[in-house]
Write an enzyme that holds these catalytic residues in place. Structure first.
Site, PDB file in Angstrom:
ATOM      1  N   GLY A  99      50.500 -42.120-112.244  1.00  0.00           N
ATOM      2  CA  GLY A  99      49.530 -43.209-112.172  1.00  0.00           C
ATOM      3  C   GLY A  99      48.962 -43.340-110.779  1.00  0.00           C
TER       4      GLY A  99
ATOM      5  CB  THR B  97      39.221 -36.828 -96.818  1.00  0.00           C
ATOM      6  OG1 THR B  97      40.534 -36.497 -96.341  1.00  0.00           O
ATOM      7  CG2 THR B  97      38.233 -36.729 -95.666  1.00  0.00           C
TER       8      THR B  97
ATOM      9  CG  LEU C 237      49.426 -37.923-102.237  1.00  0.00           C
ATOM     10  CD1 LEU C 237      50.609 -38.850-102.006  1.00  0.00           C
ATOM     11  CD2 LEU C 237      48.764 -37.573-100.913  1.00  0.00           C
TER      12      LEU C 237
ATOM     13  CE  LYS D 295      35.615 -45.698 -92.959  1.00  0.00           C
ATOM     14  NZ  LYS D 295      36.464 -44.661 -93.560  1.00  0.00           N
TER      15      LYS D 295
ATOM     16  CB  ILE E  74      39.781 -42.189-102.635  1.00  0.00           C
ATOM     17  CG1 ILE E  74      41.039 -43.043-102.787  1.00  0.00           C
ATOM     18  CG2 ILE E  74      38.799 -42.538-103.751  1.00  0.00           C
ATOM     19  CD1 ILE E  74      40.790 -44.534-102.744  1.00  0.00           C
TER      20      ILE E  74
ATOM     21  CB  VAL F 180      58.106 -42.570-109.762  1.00  0.00           C
ATOM     22  CG1 VAL F 180      57.591 -41.872-108.505  1.00  0.00           C
ATOM     23  CG2 VAL F 180      59.221 -41.762-110.411  1.00  0.00           C
TER      24      VAL F 180
ATOM     25  CB  VAL G 162      57.862 -36.067-117.189  1.00  0.00           C
ATOM     26  CG1 VAL G 162      57.843 -34.598-117.621  1.00  0.00           C
ATOM     27  CG2 VAL G 162      56.555 -36.749-117.585  1.00  0.00           C
TER      28      VAL G 162
ATOM     29  N   PRO H 230      29.797 -42.550 -87.407  1.00  0.00           N
ATOM     30  CG  PRO H 230      27.522 -42.381 -86.868  1.00  0.00           C
ATOM     31  CD  PRO H 230      28.882 -41.755 -86.582  1.00  0.00           C
TER      32      PRO H 230
ATOM     33  CB  VAL I 226      49.533 -46.273 -97.322  1.00  0.00           C
ATOM     34  CG1 VAL I 226      49.071 -46.714 -95.945  1.00  0.00           C
ATOM     35  CG2 VAL I 226      51.044 -46.396 -97.434  1.00  0.00           C
TER      36      VAL I 226
END
Length: 538
Positions: A13, A349, A338, A78, A351, A42, A187, A100, A47
């Protein structure tokens, strides 16, 4: 003849899994069943809080409305990343500069950077010579105004800061509403067929779950791509030293003044991020375990935070594995997030890589044959994205000039440089980065590389030629006229744009005593000027 894919199974997830489920449910034919299997035992890393300008586009495609997003995710705007203390000037004083969400224009057909390099801009830095972003940031303004679509000021590029855990929850709700099947189960085993493809997953409670196309979003574990299919992990440790992070949320020092950019402040053995959400600041320290123990890094980080750190605060330590799966797509499994790889979060970078991996999957969607040609093309594109991001991150360290800690010296002298970056850096001693220098510009175009070199003032501190050889005719009077026009426009833009906090209150539907009757803009996607520049921190 190969049969069409009838089902997609997502394992894991968090942001990666639920972004995949929601995006694919929105884009795929309704005949394709989408199931997300998530372990109840899990936890996610959770973060990540900063993004790049593709996300506003994606949220619109997913049908996520502004008020829901800003309220649920405590999101803020941002406009770029402020880098502090990464370099020093000719007098040894620390520098600050912005990377920028804006691409510099051309002046009389010449990249603006050449004019800035030759003539300077007085007391203004490089970004201020063409964009209001630095001035908006200093004034705690945001990219929008209460004038809505009638805003006469230039459009300003933006992304978002967000609460990653709440973002995943929002996506999960949206996915469930749209028909994603959600299974909470562990799993226990991965069953392979005679071809070596994943045939089924054995779930602790539900037993055998058949699989056609499986997407691995199980984080650093790589339950399917690595543990079951045995795909090797390619480490980037030779290129990037940071392998640890610690995270700590802190309160706003002044809730009425919300910065509209992420900050990255260089410390002794790495750097500290500061991501201003609506309700708090997400902060942390990314560092090298070869240069700091966890205890030493914690002490350094808390000293850096000073009174901002809550009493008795204990940052959460997160080991990082920097690199990527050798191939993102193996057999009938695609790794995202990941599981696919991770490059340190300096430029937010993570997402974006998930987002692009999903878009490329829709472009190269398989049938039941999972032919080698399609897989190879997807992997080539995915590899090129990782290489591009790795090179851009390496650039920041290679062009640093700090000498106060062995970490910064080692970053320049002991780490390996990717071959194509090494070649470009030799070229860029003699000229600014150009569009033909880059093999890809999925995210970072040549003007972004220019912003880093000129922001770090490397040409003022002995890097390369004091003056570039160029055939361009550059008129200093035209340049000064351009600067005057830009300065006037920047002043007008700052005056017109909305206070960041007030705009967030309006977008959340919570504005009181403010311009309630003014039109609050729906968020259109920011303009893209060439490739987008630019943490999600994890």
């Amino acid at each position: 003849m190969a049969e069409p894919i009838r089902s997609i199974t997502i394992v894991g997830g968090g942001t990666a899994g639920w972004l995949a489920a929601t995006y694919l449910r929105r884009k795929c034919h309704r005949k394709i069943a989408i199931t997300l299997i998530e372990s109840p035992n899990v936890p996610t890393v959770g973060v990540g809080e900063a993004t790049v300008p593709q996300l506003p586009v994606t949220l619109r495609e997913l049908g996520v409305d502004d008020q829901t997003f800003f309220r649920r995710c405590n999101a803020s705007f941002k406009m770029g990343v402020m880098f502090r203390n990464w370099n020093t000037d000719r007098k040894g004083q620390p520098l600050s500069y912005m990377n920028p969400f804006a691409a510099a224009p051309r002046v009389d057909g010449v990249d603006l950077g050449y004019y800035f390099h030759r003539y300077g801009a007085g007391r203004r830095d490089y970004i201020q010579s063409f964009s209001p972003l630095m001035d908006l940031y200093a004034a705690y303004k945001c990219p929008l105004s209460f004038g809505g679509p009638d805003d006469p000021m230039p459009k300003v590029g933006y992304a978002y800061h967000l609460d990653a855990g709440k973002f995943a929850e929002l996506l999960a709700e949206r996915g469930a509403e749209q028909g994603v099947a959600h299974i909470l189960d562990d799993v226990d085993a991965v069953e392979l067929d005679a071809r070596g493809h994943v045939a089924a997953l054995t779930l602790a409670a539900r037993g055998r779950h058949p699989v056609e196309l499986v997407i691995d979003c199980t984080g650093f574990k790589g339950l399917v791509i690595r543990e079951a299919l045995g795909e090797p992990f390619e480490s980037y440790a030779d290129y990037l030293a940071n392998d640890r992070a610690m995270a700590l949320p802190i309160p706003h020092p002044d809730p009425m003044r919300l910065p509209s950019a992420t900050s990255s402040t260089a410390l002794g053995a790495g750097w500290s991020w500061s991501v201003p959400l609506f309700n708090r600041i997400g902060t942390g320290y990314v560092y090298s375990s070869a240069h700091r123990s966890d205890d030493a890094a914690r002490d350094e980080f808390l000293t850096h935070l000073g009174d901002s750190a809550p009493a008795g605060a204990e940052p959460r330590v997160i080991p990082m594995r920097i690199g990527r799966s050798r191939r993102a797509w193996v057999k009938n499994c695609i790794a995202l997030g990941l599981s696919g790889g991770f490059i340190e979060p300096l430029e937010s970078t993570a997402i974006h890589m998930i987002d692009m991996g999903l878009r490329w999957l829709m472009m190269y969607f398989p049938d039941s044959d999972f032919d080698a040609v399609t897989r190879a093309r997807y992997n080539r594109v995915s590899d090129s994205m990782y290489d591009e991001v790795r090179d851009f991150i390496c650039l920041h360290y290679q062009l640093g000039n700090r000498t106060d800690d062995p970490y910064w010296i080692d970053a320049r002298t002991q780490l390996k440089l990717p071959d194509r970056l090494a070649g470009n850096l030799e070229l860029w001693r003699r000229r600014l980065p150009g569009p033909l220098d880059l093999q890809t510009a999925h995210l970072f175009g040549h003007t972004t590389f220019q912003a880093v070199l000129l922001g770090k003032r490397v040409y003022e501190t002995g890097y390369g030629d004091a003056q570039f050889a160029t055939s361009h005719a550059m008129d200093e009077k035209r340049w000064k006229a351009f600067l005057r026009k830009t300065a006037a426009r920047n002043i007008a833009t700052v005056k017109y744009k909305a206070d960041h906090r007030k705009m967030l209150l309006a977008l959340r539907g919570e504005l009181e005593g403010g311009p309630r009757d003014a039109q609050v803009p729906g968020l259109a996607a920011p303009e893209r000027a060439g490739a987008l520049e630019l943490p999600v921190l994890f």
